[in-house]
Design a protein around this motif. Structure first.
Motif, PDB file in Angstrom:
ATOM      1  N   MET A 136      -8.706 -11.489   7.016  1.00  9.79           N
ATOM      2  CA  MET A 136      -9.190 -10.114   7.135  1.00  9.79           C
ATOM      3  C   MET A 136     -10.590  -9.984   6.546  1.00  9.79           C
ATOM      4  O   MET A 136     -10.801 -10.279   5.365  1.00  9.79           O
ATOM      5  CB  MET A 136      -8.254  -9.164   6.382  1.00  9.79           C
ATOM      6  CG  MET A 136      -6.790  -9.281   6.758  1.00  9.79           C
ATOM      7  SD  MET A 136      -6.457  -8.918   8.483  1.00  9.79           S
ATOM      8  CE  MET A 136      -6.289  -7.151   8.425  1.00  9.79           C
ATOM      9  N   ALA A 138     -12.708  -7.186   5.503  1.00  5.59           N
ATOM     10  CA  ALA A 138     -12.625  -5.732   5.295  1.00  5.59           C
ATOM     11  C   ALA A 138     -13.993  -5.199   4.842  1.00  5.59           C
ATOM     12  O   ALA A 138     -14.866  -4.954   5.671  1.00  5.59           O
ATOM     13  CB  ALA A 138     -11.511  -5.424   4.314  1.00  5.59           C
ATOM     14  N   GLY A 195      -9.719   0.661   1.513  1.00  2.00           N
ATOM     15  CA  GLY A 195     -10.299  -0.623   1.924  1.00  2.00           C
ATOM     16  C   GLY A 195      -9.431  -1.411   2.880  1.00  2.00           C
ATOM     17  O   GLY A 195      -9.671  -2.605   3.100  1.00  2.00           O
ATOM     18  N   TYR A 196      -8.395  -0.774   3.470  1.00  2.00           N
ATOM     19  CA  TYR A 196      -7.576  -1.462   4.478  1.00  2.00           C
ATOM     20  C   TYR A 196      -8.155  -1.217   5.861  1.00  2.00           C
ATOM     21  O   TYR A 196      -8.696  -0.153   6.145  1.00  2.00           O
ATOM     22  CB  TYR A 196      -6.116  -0.986   4.424  1.00  2.00           C
ATOM     23  CG  TYR A 196      -5.348  -1.678   3.319  1.00  2.00           C
ATOM     24  CD1 TYR A 196      -4.658  -2.859   3.567  1.00  2.00           C
ATOM     25  CD2 TYR A 196      -5.361  -1.172   2.022  1.00  2.00           C
ATOM     26  CE1 TYR A 196      -3.989  -3.516   2.542  1.00  2.00           C
ATOM     27  CE2 TYR A 196      -4.701  -1.824   0.998  1.00  2.00           C
ATOM     28  CZ  TYR A 196      -4.017  -3.004   1.273  1.00  2.00           C
ATOM     29  OH  TYR A 196      -3.368  -3.658   0.262  1.00  2.00           O
ATOM     30  N   ILE A 197      -8.006  -2.233   6.704  1.00  3.41           N
ATOM     31  CA  ILE A 197      -8.554  -2.134   8.060  1.00  3.41           C
ATOM     32  C   ILE A 197      -7.600  -1.325   8.943  1.00  3.41           C
ATOM     33  O   ILE A 197      -6.384  -1.531   8.908  1.00  3.41           O
ATOM     34  CB  ILE A 197      -8.771  -3.544   8.653  1.00  3.41           C
ATOM     35  CG1 ILE A 197      -9.764  -4.338   7.801  1.00  3.41           C
ATOM     36  CG2 ILE A 197      -9.254  -3.448  10.092  1.00  3.41           C
ATOM     37  CD1 ILE A 197      -9.995  -5.781   8.241  1.00  3.41           C
ATOM     38  N   GLY A 202      -2.093  -4.456   8.058  1.00  3.77           N
ATOM     39  CA  GLY A 202      -1.588  -4.313   6.687  1.00  3.77           C
ATOM     40  C   GLY A 202      -2.197  -5.379   5.797  1.00  3.77           C
ATOM     41  O   GLY A 202      -3.299  -5.867   6.058  1.00  3.77           O
ATOM     42  N   ASP A 203      -1.478  -5.738   4.732  1.00  2.00           N
ATOM     43  CA  ASP A 203      -1.995  -6.735   3.788  1.00  2.00           C
ATOM     44  C   ASP A 203      -1.594  -8.135   4.267  1.00  2.00           C
ATOM     45  O   ASP A 203      -0.421  -8.498   4.251  1.00  2.00           O
ATOM     46  CB  ASP A 203      -1.414  -6.468   2.390  1.00  2.00           C
ATOM     47  CG  ASP A 203      -2.095  -7.352   1.343  1.00  2.00           C
ATOM     48  OD1 ASP A 203      -2.016  -8.591   1.479  1.00  2.00           O
ATOM     49  OD2 ASP A 203      -2.708  -6.807   0.413  1.00  2.00           O
ATOM     50  N   ALA A 204      -2.593  -8.889   4.705  1.00  2.00           N
ATOM     51  CA  ALA A 204      -2.308 -10.192   5.311  1.00  2.00           C
ATOM     52  C   ALA A 204      -1.630 -11.128   4.301  1.00  2.00           C
ATOM     53  O   ALA A 204      -0.667 -11.822   4.651  1.00  2.00           O
ATOM     54  CB  ALA A 204      -3.601 -10.812   5.832  1.00  2.00           C
ATOM     55  N   GLY A 205      -2.112 -11.146   3.066  1.00  2.00           N
ATOM     56  CA  GLY A 205      -1.520 -12.032   2.047  1.00  2.00           C
ATOM     57  C   GLY A 205      -0.059 -11.704   1.834  1.00  2.00           C
ATOM     58  O   GLY A 205       0.808 -12.582   1.809  1.00  2.00           O
TER      59      GLY A 205
END
Ligand code: URA
Length: 212
Positions: A136, A138, A195-197, A202-205
């Motif tokens: 990501m 961002a 700061g999320y796309i 969502g949160d890739a990690g």
């Protein structure tokens, strides 16, 4: 969509198809991890298109002939911890001889300066073409800082490979590192206030490692 210099959007149907399932909130950890890896393999194929070739003599069962091999270029993949790790196996599927460095960073909340908590790059990085990995892009902060760190070791070249990029991140990254080619599978709409796309995934990690 705005076009950015040195940014390549990989619109191959297989990548776009897999990206749809990656975005889907109902995709579980196992499938998410596999999809990230498969997309990385497909992106690696495109991002290595410019590797130079040289002629070699080959003897087929029929006759001697001249064929091509990659001309001694050495690659290093550098995932940004932690989500970048999800792309490494997919990249190594195509270039098993590549070395793998790791960079871990976070931004100090008070100074806003990047803090490197891990940095281990191949010793011969000066002889290598580096591909920095993070699914990501961002705000671009981590990518910019990671590439700045890699540049200190003077690799032959640096590319950045992500799955989804935000326009804000592309703007920032290409302004600070205009010499770095950026490869992504999609440029999304925008960042949200955290700061999320958007629409993103969502949160890739968290989705790769099942820590949601
Ligand atoms: N990192 C992620 O994993 N997801 C985003 O949307 C932004 C940054």
């Amino acid at each position: 969509m705005q076009s950015y210099k040195n940014v390549f959007v990989m619109d191959h149907p297989l990548i776009q198809h897999k990206l749809t399932f990656l975005r889907d909130a109902s995709t579980g950890t196992k499938n998410f991890r596999e999809l990230v890896s498969e997309i990385a393999t497909l992106m690696c194929y495109e991002a290595t298109r410019d590797l130079p070739l040289m002629d070699v003599e080959t003897v087929t069962p029929m006759q001697k002939t001249t064929t091509k091999v990659i001309a001694g270029r050495k690659l290093a993949f550098v995932p940004i911890l932690r989500a970048g790790l999800g792309m490494v196996d997919g990249m190594l599927n195509l270039v098993p001889s590549a070395k793998v460095g790791h960079i871990g960073l976070y931004r100090d909340h008070e100074t806003l300066k990047p803090v490197e908590y891990y940095n281990k790059l191949p010793q011969d990085i000066e002889e290598r073409d580096v591909i920095v990995l993070d699914p990501m892009l961002a705000t671009g902060g981590s990518a910019i800082d990671a590439i700045t760190i890699v540049k200190r070791s003077h690799p032959k070249s640096i590319k950045f490979l992500c799955v989804i990029a935000a326009p804000e991140g592309l703007e920032a990254l290409t302004a600070v590192h205009p010499d770095v080619q950026v490869y992504c599978a999609a440029v999304d709409e925008k960042l949200n206030e955290n700061g999320y796309i958007l629409p993103g995934l969502g949160d890739a990690g968290d989705r790769i490692f099942g820590t949601i």
